[in-house]
Design a protein around this motif. Structure first.
Motif, PDB file in Angstrom:
ATOM      1  N   SER A 229      34.186  42.279  37.717  1.00 51.60           N
ATOM      2  CA  SER A 229      32.780  42.306  38.096  1.00 51.60           C
ATOM      3  C   SER A 229      32.051  43.298  37.195  1.00 51.60           C
ATOM      4  O   SER A 229      32.344  44.488  37.224  1.00 51.60           O
ATOM      5  CB  SER A 229      32.651  42.730  39.563  1.00 51.60           C
ATOM      6  N   ILE A 230      31.147  42.761  36.402  1.00 49.43           N
ATOM      7  CA  ILE A 230      30.385  43.626  35.507  1.00 49.43           C
ATOM      8  C   ILE A 230      28.911  43.267  35.631  1.00 49.43           C
ATOM      9  O   ILE A 230      28.551  42.095  35.581  1.00 49.43           O
ATOM     10  CB  ILE A 230      30.875  43.529  34.045  1.00 49.43           C
ATOM     11  N   ALA A 231      28.099  44.264  35.822  1.00 50.79           N
ATOM     12  CA  ALA A 231      26.649  44.064  35.878  1.00 50.79           C
ATOM     13  C   ALA A 231      26.057  44.574  34.576  1.00 50.79           C
ATOM     14  O   ALA A 231      26.375  45.676  34.139  1.00 50.79           O
ATOM     15  CB  ALA A 231      26.055  44.824  37.062  1.00 50.79           C
ATOM     16  N   VAL A 232      25.239  43.757  33.960  1.00 51.28           N
ATOM     17  CA  VAL A 232      24.579  44.148  32.725  1.00 51.28           C
ATOM     18  C   VAL A 232      23.082  44.129  32.974  1.00 51.28           C
ATOM     19  O   VAL A 232      22.515  43.085  33.310  1.00 51.28           O
ATOM     20  CB  VAL A 232      24.943  43.205  31.553  1.00 51.28           C
ATOM     21  N   GLN A 233      22.475  45.285  32.839  1.00 51.25           N
ATOM     22  CA  GLN A 233      21.034  45.413  32.975  1.00 51.25           C
ATOM     23  C   GLN A 233      20.443  45.519  31.575  1.00 51.25           C
ATOM     24  O   GLN A 233      20.937  46.292  30.763  1.00 51.25           O
ATOM     25  CB  GLN A 233      20.670  46.667  33.775  1.00 51.25           C
ATOM     26  N   VAL A 234      19.417  44.728  31.300  1.00 52.63           N
ATOM     27  CA  VAL A 234      18.781  44.781  29.988  1.00 52.63           C
ATOM     28  C   VAL A 234      17.350  45.253  30.153  1.00 52.63           C
ATOM     29  O   VAL A 234      16.602  44.711  30.965  1.00 52.63           O
ATOM     30  CB  VAL A 234      18.815  43.407  29.269  1.00 52.63           C
ATOM     31  N   GLN A 235      17.000  46.275  29.399  1.00 58.09           N
ATOM     32  CA  GLN A 235      15.639  46.813  29.387  1.00 58.09           C
ATOM     33  C   GLN A 235      15.012  46.482  28.033  1.00 58.09           C
ATOM     34  O   GLN A 235      15.614  46.781  27.001  1.00 58.09           O
ATOM     35  CB  GLN A 235      15.648  48.334  29.573  1.00 58.09           C
ATOM     36  N   TYR A 236      13.848  45.890  28.070  1.00 52.30           N
ATOM     37  CA  TYR A 236      13.157  45.517  26.836  1.00 52.30           C
ATOM     38  C   TYR A 236      11.986  46.469  26.606  1.00 52.30           C
ATOM     39  O   TYR A 236      10.998  46.411  27.331  1.00 52.30           O
ATOM     40  CB  TYR A 236      12.648  44.085  26.914  1.00 52.30           C
ATOM     41  N   ALA A 237      12.107  47.341  25.603  1.00 53.51           N
ATOM     42  CA  ALA A 237      11.023  48.254  25.251  1.00 53.51           C
ATOM     43  C   ALA A 237      10.278  47.739  24.027  1.00 53.51           C
ATOM     44  O   ALA A 237       9.478  48.453  23.434  1.00 53.51           O
ATOM     45  CB  ALA A 237      11.579  49.650  24.996  1.00 53.51           C
ATOM     46  N   VAL A 238      10.579  46.508  23.627  1.00 54.43           N
ATOM     47  CA  VAL A 238       9.930  45.826  22.501  1.00 54.43           C
ATOM     48  C   VAL A 238       9.643  44.398  22.957  1.00 54.43           C
ATOM     49  O   VAL A 238      10.126  43.954  23.992  1.00 54.43           O
ATOM     50  CB  VAL A 238      10.830  45.809  21.234  1.00 54.43           C
ATOM     51  N   SER A 239       8.896  43.679  22.154  1.00 58.17           N
ATOM     52  CA  SER A 239       8.640  42.266  22.429  1.00 58.17           C
ATOM     53  C   SER A 239       9.965  41.525  22.495  1.00 58.17           C
ATOM     54  O   SER A 239      10.877  41.791  21.702  1.00 58.17           O
ATOM     55  CB  SER A 239       7.764  41.673  21.323  1.00 58.17           C
ATOM     56  N   ARG A 240      10.075  40.578  23.402  1.00 61.94           N
ATOM     57  CA  ARG A 240      11.317  39.818  23.548  1.00 61.94           C
ATOM     58  C   ARG A 240      11.473  38.726  22.498  1.00 61.94           C
ATOM     59  O   ARG A 240      12.514  38.085  22.428  1.00 61.94           O
ATOM     60  CB  ARG A 240      11.381  39.188  24.935  1.00 61.94           C
ATOM     61  N   THR A 241      10.484  38.546  21.663  1.00 62.52           N
ATOM     62  CA  THR A 241      10.547  37.517  20.624  1.00 62.52           C
ATOM     63  C   THR A 241      11.720  37.786  19.689  1.00 62.52           C
ATOM     64  O   THR A 241      11.830  38.868  19.116  1.00 62.52           O
ATOM     65  CB  THR A 241       9.231  37.474  19.818  1.00 62.52           C
ATOM     66  N   GLY A 242      12.589  36.811  19.550  1.00 58.56           N
ATOM     67  CA  GLY A 242      13.736  36.938  18.670  1.00 58.56           C
ATOM     68  C   GLY A 242      14.894  37.737  19.236  1.00 58.56           C
ATOM     69  O   GLY A 242      15.917  37.897  18.575  1.00 58.56           O
TER      70      GLY A 242
END
Length: 153
Positions: free
Chosen positions: A2-15
């Protein structure tokens, strides 16, 4: 596992790869490590990564990935399953992929795999360590369908 991956976007998600991609790449590293827990991946710009690189490594400029393993300063009376944080610099990833004629998605996968191995305690300061870590990266990336990141295109 069981692994939880949290992603934080501090930039545009484009690409930028999707959260499901990051999840798959992290799980590919942990599948043979018998590890469970949580990883946070922050996608940042050059200014933020350069500041963190200076603050924690005393190195100037932005780098592609920084790894921050979770470390307890004192034992806790309960179990905690945080593996740590990765900070990935989106502009550096794009630039490196272009400079080295690599497919950008493969480079993202490589940096996530590389960073998670650091969270698990692997390093590349000594030649023997570097060879072991690179071999693991190549094997994991191959299992995901990506080429050897250490071979020229």
């Amino acid at each position: 596992m069981s692994i939880a991956v949290q992603v934080q976007y501090a930039v545009s998600r484009t690409g930028i790869p999707l959260q499901v991609d990051f999840q798959r790449w992290v799980e590919a590293v942990l599948v043979n490590q018998s590890k469970e827990g949580e990883v946070t991946i922050r996608i940042a710009d050059e200014a933020e990564v350069a500041e963190l690189n200076w603050r924690y490594r005393y190195k100037e400029g932005a780098t592609n990935v920084l790894s921050f393993p979770f470390e307890l300063s004192a034992p806790l009376p309960f179990q905690i399953s945080l593996l740590g944080d990765l900070v990935i610099c989106a502009p550096v990833v794009a630039r490196e992929a272009l400079e080295h004629a690599k497919e950008e998605r493969a480079h993202w996968a490589h940096l996530v795999v590389h960073g998670v191995l650091h969270l698990l305690g692997f390093d590349h300061q000594q030649e023997a360590e570097a060879q072991q870590m690179e071999a693991m990266e190549i094997t994991i990336l191959k299992s995901l369908g990506y080429p050897n990141p250490y071979e020229s295109a």
